[in-house]
Design a protein around this motif. Structure first.
Motif: not given
Length: 183
Positions: A88-95
């Protein structure tokens, strides 16, 4: 020799005992999710993608479930346990996360109305990159337009990620409408 191998492969393809596919698409004003699943014997493989245009967040998943069905005169129950790998890409962070969980679907009295739900959770130990935790859960009320072939539904979903910077980000949360077609 190649001709024999080709014929054997074609014959094996036609002898697959139980193979079923489904496409599930749901949406609301800000989010669309599509999931393709294929079942073989007692397993379900699925690939999905969720896009939230309001927040520019997205999540892709791939899962494997051990699944089964029980049908009586009083009800029909489908259930599965397994896991999903999320990127996932959430708030410009990769998880990147491995969520364990399952899903179920119940149709009381074998009626066309039913309900279903699912839950997948990835704790710190199996969440990587910029994430600490990841989870997704949802529930829906469904109506079988064509028994075991075409469903319409209204549901609720929540997908969240806890990031390394201690931000708790909602990838998607809210009601949606959808259709699931099995073929």
């Amino acid at each position: 020799m190649r001709h024999r191998i080709f014929l054997a492969a074609v014959a094996a393809g036609f002898s697959v005992p139980v193979l079923a596919d489904s496409l599930d698409i749901n949406l609301n004003n800000d989010t669309i999710q599509a999931t393709y699943a294929t079942a073989w014997r007692q397993a379900e493989f699925n690939v999905g993608f969720l896009s939230n245009t309001d927040q520019n967040d997205w999540a892709a998943s791939m899962g494997l479930l051990a699944s089964g069905e029980k049908q009586t005169a009083d009800m029909r129950l489908d259930a599965g346990l397994g896991g999903k790998v999320y990127y996932a890409n959430v708030s410009n962070q990769d998880v990147l996360a491995l969520g364990l969980g399952g899903q179920f679907s119940v149709h009381p009295n074998n009626m066309p109305f039913g309900f279903s739900g699912y839950l997948y959770y990835a704790p710190d130990v199996v969440t990587f990159m910029d994430g600490n935790k990841f989870w997704e859960w949802g529930a829906r009320v469904e109506f079988e337009v064509v028994k075991k072939t075409a469903n319409i539904y209204v549901g609720y979903r929540e997908m969240r990620a806890e990031l390394d910077n201690n931000n708790d980000v909602t990838v998607d949360s809210g009601a949606h409408v959808g259709v699931k077609i099995s073929f």
